[in-house]
Design a protein around this motif. Sequence first.
Motif, short mmCIF file in Angstrom:
data_model
loop_
_atom_site.label_atom_id
_atom_site.label_comp_id
_atom_site.label_asym_id
_atom_site.label_seq_id
_atom_site.Cartn_x
_atom_site.Cartn_y
_atom_site.Cartn_z
N TYR A 1 0.25 96.97 -14.17
CA TYR A 1 0.03 97.53 -15.51
C TYR A 1 -0.66 98.89 -15.48
CZ TYR A 1 1.46 93.03 -17.40
OH TYR A 1 2.19 91.91 -17.73
N LYS A 2 -0.90 99.40 -14.26
CA LYS A 2 -1.46 100.74 -14.08
C LYS A 2 -2.76 100.94 -14.88
CE LYS A 2 2.96 102.94 -12.97
NZ LYS A 2 3.64 101.65 -12.72
N VAL A 3 -3.69 100.04 -14.66
CA VAL A 3 -5.03 100.14 -15.26
C VAL A 3 -6.06 100.13 -14.14
CG1 VAL A 3 -4.36 99.10 -17.46
CG2 VAL A 3 -5.17 97.64 -15.59
N SER A 4 -7.29 100.46 -14.48
CA SER A 4 -8.35 100.54 -13.48
C SER A 4 -8.84 99.16 -13.06
CB SER A 4 -9.53 101.36 -14.04
OG SER A 4 -10.66 101.23 -13.21
N PHE A 5 -8.77 98.90 -11.76
CA PHE A 5 -9.30 97.65 -11.22
C PHE A 5 -10.81 97.56 -11.45
CE2 PHE A 5 -11.32 95.24 -7.83
CZ PHE A 5 -10.60 94.05 -7.84
N GLY A 6 -11.52 98.67 -11.21
CA GLY A 6 -12.97 98.68 -11.38
C GLY A 6 -13.39 98.42 -12.80
N ASN A 7 -12.63 98.97 -13.77
CA ASN A 7 -12.97 98.77 -15.17
C ASN A 7 -12.81 97.31 -15.57
OD1 ASN A 7 -11.83 99.02 -18.32
ND2 ASN A 7 -13.58 100.33 -17.81
N LEU A 8 -11.73 96.68 -15.13
CA LEU A 8 -11.53 95.26 -15.44
C LEU A 8 -12.56 94.39 -14.74
CD1 LEU A 8 -7.66 94.61 -15.52
CD2 LEU A 8 -9.32 94.31 -17.36
N ALA A 9 -12.94 94.78 -13.53
CA ALA A 9 -13.97 94.03 -12.81
C ALA A 9 -15.29 94.10 -13.56
CB ALA A 9 -14.14 94.58 -11.39
N ASP A 10 -15.63 95.28 -14.10
CA ASP A 10 -16.85 95.42 -14.88
C ASP A 10 -16.80 94.60 -16.16
OD1 ASP A 10 -18.18 97.09 -13.13
OD2 ASP A 10 -17.46 98.94 -14.07
N LEU A 11 -15.61 94.43 -16.72
CA LEU A 11 -15.46 93.64 -17.94
C LEU A 11 -15.68 92.16 -17.67
CD1 LEU A 11 -14.60 93.11 -20.89
CD2 LEU A 11 -12.21 93.21 -20.10
N PHE A 12 -15.06 91.64 -16.62
CA PHE A 12 -15.05 90.19 -16.43
C PHE A 12 -16.18 89.66 -15.55
CE2 PHE A 12 -10.78 90.51 -18.10
CZ PHE A 12 -10.62 89.29 -18.76
N ALA A 13 -16.66 90.43 -14.59
CA ALA A 13 -17.67 89.90 -13.66
C ALA A 13 -18.92 89.36 -14.36
CB ALA A 13 -18.04 90.97 -12.64
N PRO A 14 -19.45 90.03 -15.41
CA PRO A 14 -20.66 89.49 -16.04
C PRO A 14 -20.43 88.21 -16.83
CG PRO A 14 -20.44 91.86 -16.44
CD PRO A 14 -19.13 91.38 -15.91
N VAL A 15 -19.19 87.91 -17.23
CA VAL A 15 -18.96 86.73 -18.08
C VAL A 15 -18.48 85.52 -17.28
CG1 VAL A 15 -18.42 88.24 -20.01
CG2 VAL A 15 -16.55 87.32 -18.66
N VAL A 16 -17.99 85.75 -16.07
CA VAL A 16 -17.47 84.64 -15.26
C VAL A 16 -18.51 83.57 -14.96
CG1 VAL A 16 -16.64 84.07 -12.93
CG2 VAL A 16 -15.52 85.88 -14.25
N PRO A 17 -19.76 83.92 -14.61
CA PRO A 17 -20.71 82.87 -14.24
C PRO A 17 -20.93 81.80 -15.30
CG PRO A 17 -21.56 85.01 -13.59
CD PRO A 17 -20.35 85.27 -14.43
N LEU A 18 -20.93 82.17 -16.58
CA LEU A 18 -21.16 81.17 -17.62
C LEU A 18 -20.02 80.16 -17.65
CD1 LEU A 18 -23.32 80.47 -19.66
CD2 LEU A 18 -22.04 81.75 -21.39
N GLY A 19 -18.80 80.64 -17.44
CA GLY A 19 -17.68 79.71 -17.35
C GLY A 19 -17.79 78.83 -16.12
#
Length: 293
Positions: free
Chosen positions: A136-154
Amino acid sequence: MDAFIGWWQELPTHMDPVLFSIGSFELKYYGLMYLVAFVLTYVLALYRTRTESRFPYNSDFLQSFLTYQVLGVIIGGRVGYVIFYNLPYYLSHPLEAFLPIAMGPGGIEFRGFAGMSYHGGLLGVIVAGYLFTRKYKVSFGNLADLFAPVVPLGYTFGRLGNFINGELWGRTTESAIGMIFPDAPGLDLRHASQLYEGFFEGIVLFLILWSIRRRAFPEGSMMPFYIFGYGFFRFFIEFYREPDEHLGFVLFSLSMGQLLCIAMMIAAIAIFIWMKKNNPIPDIAPVKADRKK
């Protein structure tokens, strides 16, 4: 007080891992907890896209990304278990590695999949995320910053599923906080290591990452922060968790899980150093309340 202690210690013996069954079909709390984990991750990520300007993604995009992540968790988790925890067995029984069958005395038996590795699942998620961002030609780092902080609660709900399932129990203890797990050898009190992991690797790590999510770090930094934090907490909790029976202690008094956590922490430090030298610091200004509907 004695009544409460008795109830606490015997709680696992009264838990039924099956939520409901229809004929031969059974829905277990374990599977439901994973569904809750992914839904919660999606909801928190969607909230961030609506309150933080650096994440210009809509709900359809997030759902597509999470589909990749689910496949990454399942495939990576299974491959990781086969390689890290039971490779000699699966080299002799290759069909059982990726098919829910076992070769019993009477021939082929359906047994489902037995064994998933968190560390393999993490690698699977990273690979799936990389493939998604390439497509999808998007930034891997940007998506990592989006999801990494929310994953632990799940992740907390995943460990709760392990607890209800009566698996991955802890080592024996004489402390009153120990519990009796009916599938564990003997009737000794054991640490509820699943709950320890759910609290520290889930809730505590979530609070740490959530509190720093808007600070100025190089793009993608939340991923190594998560990897290091998980490895750090898991390493110490493993001292209370019973090692896999067929592996025992792999190096001195360290389990396979601890060795993998050491590798995680080292890798996280190396990744962050690389990101600090090569990645820009993103604009982290929040979105105005009425900007997105």
